[in-house]
Design a protein around this motif. Structure first.
Motif, PDB file in Angstrom:
ATOM      1  N   ARG A 111     -12.536  -6.244  28.523  1.00 21.39           N
ATOM      2  CA  ARG A 111     -11.223  -6.540  28.334  1.00 21.39           C
ATOM      3  C   ARG A 111     -10.886  -5.464  27.309  1.00 21.39           C
ATOM      4  NH1 ARG A 111      -9.121 -13.096  27.744  1.00 21.39           N
ATOM      5  NH2 ARG A 111      -9.125 -13.407  29.439  1.00 21.39           N
ATOM      6  N   PRO A 112      -9.254  -4.461  27.428  1.00 19.49           N
ATOM      7  CA  PRO A 112      -9.243  -3.331  26.331  1.00 19.49           C
ATOM      8  C   PRO A 112      -8.615  -4.615  24.802  1.00 19.49           C
ATOM      9  CG  PRO A 112      -7.243  -4.677  27.490  1.00 19.49           C
ATOM     10  CD  PRO A 112      -8.308  -4.837  28.027  1.00 19.49           C
ATOM     11  N   GLY A 113      -9.184  -3.342  23.744  1.00 17.33           N
ATOM     12  CA  GLY A 113      -9.228  -4.093  22.036  1.00 17.33           C
ATOM     13  C   GLY A 113      -7.330  -4.486  22.336  1.00 17.33           C
ATOM     14  N   ARG A 114      -7.759  -4.684  21.361  1.00 15.66           N
ATOM     15  CA  ARG A 114      -6.401  -5.364  20.478  1.00 15.66           C
ATOM     16  C   ARG A 114      -6.007  -4.973  19.391  1.00 15.66           C
ATOM     17  NH1 ARG A 114      -4.417 -11.350  20.975  1.00 15.66           N
ATOM     18  NH2 ARG A 114      -6.831 -12.165  20.437  1.00 15.66           N
ATOM     19  N   ALA A 115      -5.148  -5.265  18.134  1.00 15.65           N
ATOM     20  CA  ALA A 115      -5.111  -5.624  17.273  1.00 15.65           C
ATOM     21  C   ALA A 115      -4.279  -7.313  16.843  1.00 15.65           C
ATOM     22  CB  ALA A 115      -4.390  -4.278  16.393  1.00 15.65           C
ATOM     23  N   TRP A 116      -4.358  -7.895  15.647  1.00 14.91           N
ATOM     24  CA  TRP A 116      -3.308  -8.813  15.690  1.00 14.91           C
ATOM     25  C   TRP A 116      -3.544  -8.997  14.395  1.00 14.91           C
ATOM     26  CZ3 TRP A 116      -8.147  -9.271  17.742  1.00 14.91           C
ATOM     27  CH2 TRP A 116      -8.974 -11.157  17.028  1.00 14.91           C
ATOM     28  N   SER A 160      -1.716 -14.972   2.963  1.00 14.23           N
ATOM     29  CA  SER A 160      -1.901 -14.491   3.048  1.00 14.23           C
ATOM     30  C   SER A 160      -2.060 -13.459   4.069  1.00 14.23           C
ATOM     31  CB  SER A 160      -3.342 -13.947   2.363  1.00 14.23           C
ATOM     32  OG  SER A 160      -4.925 -14.681   2.755  1.00 14.23           O
ATOM     33  N   ARG A 161      -2.201 -12.655   4.468  1.00 13.48           N
ATOM     34  CA  ARG A 161      -2.120 -11.741   5.850  1.00 13.48           C
ATOM     35  C   ARG A 161      -3.341 -10.661   6.067  1.00 13.48           C
ATOM     36  NH1 ARG A 161       2.912 -11.209   7.946  1.00 13.48           N
ATOM     37  NH2 ARG A 161       3.232 -13.311   8.894  1.00 13.48           N
ATOM     38  N   ARG A 162      -4.348 -10.612   7.384  1.00 15.70           N
ATOM     39  CA  ARG A 162      -4.849  -8.977   7.367  1.00 15.70           C
ATOM     40  C   ARG A 162      -4.671  -9.450   8.506  1.00 15.70           C
ATOM     41  NH1 ARG A 162     -10.338 -11.401   8.240  1.00 15.70           N
ATOM     42  NH2 ARG A 162     -10.377 -13.602   8.565  1.00 15.70           N
ATOM     43  N   PHE A 163      -4.954  -7.854   8.742  1.00  9.10           N
ATOM     44  CA  PHE A 163      -4.992  -7.432   9.952  1.00  9.10           C
ATOM     45  C   PHE A 163      -6.507  -7.274  10.715  1.00  9.10           C
ATOM     46  CE2 PHE A 163      -1.026  -5.948   8.833  1.00  9.10           C
ATOM     47  CZ  PHE A 163      -0.544  -6.843  10.378  1.00  9.10           C
ATOM     48  N   MET A 164      -6.721  -7.604  11.980  1.00  2.96           N
ATOM     49  CA  MET A 164      -7.655  -7.605  12.833  1.00  2.96           C
ATOM     50  C   MET A 164      -8.109  -6.264  13.392  1.00  2.96           C
ATOM     51  SD  MET A 164      -9.466 -10.394  11.607  1.00  2.96           S
ATOM     52  CE  MET A 164     -11.171 -10.137  12.556  1.00  2.96           C
ATOM     53  N   LEU A 165      -8.812  -6.244  14.130  1.00  2.00           N
ATOM     54  CA  LEU A 165      -9.083  -5.087  15.258  1.00  2.00           C
ATOM     55  C   LEU A 165      -9.755  -5.469  16.164  1.00  2.00           C
ATOM     56  CD1 LEU A 165      -8.545  -1.595  13.252  1.00  2.00           C
ATOM     57  CD2 LEU A 165      -6.836  -2.728  15.223  1.00  2.00           C
ATOM     58  N   ALA A 222     -10.922 -17.161  22.200  1.00  2.00           N
ATOM     59  CA  ALA A 222     -11.917 -17.129  21.958  1.00  2.00           C
ATOM     60  C   ALA A 222     -12.190 -15.934  20.805  1.00  2.00           C
ATOM     61  CB  ALA A 222     -12.930 -17.166  23.617  1.00  2.00           C
ATOM     62  N   GLU A 223     -11.595 -15.189  21.878  1.00  2.00           N
ATOM     63  CA  GLU A 223     -11.887 -13.888  20.807  1.00  2.00           C
ATOM     64  C   GLU A 223     -11.248 -13.809  19.221  1.00  2.00           C
ATOM     65  OE1 GLU A 223     -10.812 -10.736  23.824  1.00  2.00           O
ATOM     66  OE2 GLU A 223      -9.419 -10.732  22.938  1.00  2.00           O
TER      67      GLU A 223
END
Ligand SMILES: [Zn+2]
Length: 307
Positions: free
Chosen positions: A23-28, A4-9, A113-114
Motif C-alpha cells: 500500500r502506498p505511504g501516507r501521512a496523518w 497534543s497533535r503529532r504527524f505520523m509518516l 491496523a496501520e
C-alpha cells in the motif's frame, strides 16, 4: 486535560501489517488527549470520497454557496470525509470506538491496523470495542481479509436497538435500495460475532467512565459516548454530526441518515448540550483528527478544531 497533535509518516515499503498487499505511504495526524491515567488518541482509518450534492438537498439553493464556503467544502465535486477512530487506553483496558472499514469497503479506507501499529497496539491487545452504529465505515473492520475476527480478545459492545435493527432479516427489504449492501454487510458481520456482543441501552455505563447517549436518526439505534466529564473527558459523537456543515446548518445531514427529521432534531439538541456543557468532542468524520469544541453561533453552531 492536555491535548497534543503529532504527524505520523508511514512509508509504503514499511506497511507493517503482514500479509496485506503493498500500500502506498501516507501521512496523518494523531491527536492525543491525556486526563489522569486515561489517554485518548484519534487514529485515522483513511477517508471516504463523497459527493457534496446530496448533503445540500435540505438547504435552500440561495444559501448553498455561502454554506460551502463557511464549511470549507468544495463548491461541487468531491468531499474527503476523514475517518477518525477513537482509541482509549486506561490502566487496565485498551478500548476502540468503532473499527473502521476493513478491506472490503472502499480503497481509501481500511487502514486502522496501520494506525494501531504506529501506536504500538496490536489487534489482540484490544480489550473492548464499543460501536456507535453498524454502517460499513464503522463496523466492517471487525473482520480481516480472511473474514476472521481481527480483535480476537475484545469484548464487543453495541446498543441493543442498533443490533436488533441490523440483524433483523426484514431490514434488507425495508432499507432504501441504495443501502441494501450496508444491511447485508452488517448482518453478515454481526452474525459472525453475535455471541461476543454485549447489548446496552441509552444511559448505560458501558465500561467504567464510558456512558452511552442515544443519538438516533443517522441509524435507528445510533449511540454516542460521554467519556469522563465535560472538563476532564471527551464526547465521542459518532455520526450524529458528520461535517462542519452540520454545525452551521443542523438540518444538513448525510444521504445515509435513516430518518432525516429525527437526525436533525438529534443534531440540534446534542450540539446545544455539548456547547453549553463545554465538552471536547471527537467526531468520526470531522476534520483535523476530529477533536474540537462546539460553539454557538447565532441560532446554530460551529466546529472549532483543537489547536
Ligand atoms: Zn460514518
Amino acid at each position: 486535560m492536555k491535548i497534543s497533535r503529532r504527524f505520523m509518516l508511514l512509508a509504503g515499503a514499511c506497511a507493517a501489517t503482514a500479509g496485506l498487499p503493498f500500500r502506498p505511504g501516507r501521512a496523518w495526524a494523531i491527536t492525543t488527549l491525556t486526563m489522569g491515567d486515561f489517554q485518548i488518541d484519534s487514529l485515522s482509518d483513511g477517508h471516504l470520497e463523497l459527493p457534496v450534492g446530496p448533503l445540500l438537498e435540505r438547504v435552500p439553493e440561495a444559501e448553498r454557496a455561502e454554506l460551502l464556503k463557511l464549511a470549507d467544502l468544495p463548491a461541487d465535486g468531491v468531499m474527503r470525509s476523514p475517518l477518525n477512530v477513537t482509541l482509549l487506553r486506561t490502566p487496565d483496558r485498551t478500548i476502540l470506538f468503532d473499527v473502521g472499514s476493513g478491506p472490503d469497503f472502499v480503497p481509501t479506507a481500511g487502514r486502522l491496523a496501520e494506525a494501531l501499529a504506529a501506536m504500538n497496539v496490536a489487534p489482540e491487545d484490544v480489550t473492548d470495542v464499543v460501536f456507535t452504529h453498524a454502517h460499513p465505515d464503522h463496523l466492517w473492520g471487525l473482520l480481516d481479509e480472511f473474514d476472521e475476527p481481527l480483535f480476537v480478545n475484545a469484548a464487543l459492545h453495541m446498543g441493543a436497538d442498533e443490533f436488533a435493527y441490523w440483524t433483523d432479516p426484514a431490514t434488507v427489504d425495508s432499507i432504501s435500495e441504495a443501502w441494501q449492501s450496508f444491511a447485508v454487510g452488517a448482518s453478515r458481520r454481526l452474525d459472525a460475532v453475535a455471541n461476543k456482543i454485549n447489548h446496552f441501552a441509552d444511559g448505560a455505563e458501558v465500561l467504567p467512565g464510558v456512558r452511552a447517549v442515544m443519538t438516533p436518526g443517522h441509524t435507528p439505534g445510533h449511540m454516542s459516548f460521554a467519556v469522563g466529564t465535560p472538563d476532564q473527558g471527551i464526547f465521542v459523537t459518532g455520526d450524529f454530526v458528520t461535517s462542519p456543515m452540520g454545525f452551521l446548518q443542523p438540518d444538513v445531514g448525510t444521504a445515509t441518515d435513516s430518518d432525516p427529521e429525527l437526525a436533525a432534531a438529534t443534531r440540534k439538541a446534542n450540539l446545544a448540550r455539548l456547547a453549553d456543557e463545554g465538552w471536547t468532542i471527537l467526531g468520526y468524520h470531522l476534520p483535523e483528527g476530529g477533536t474540537g469544541r462546539v460553539e454557538r453561533q447565532g441560532e446554530t453552531f460551529r466546529f472549532v478544531a483543537s489547536d
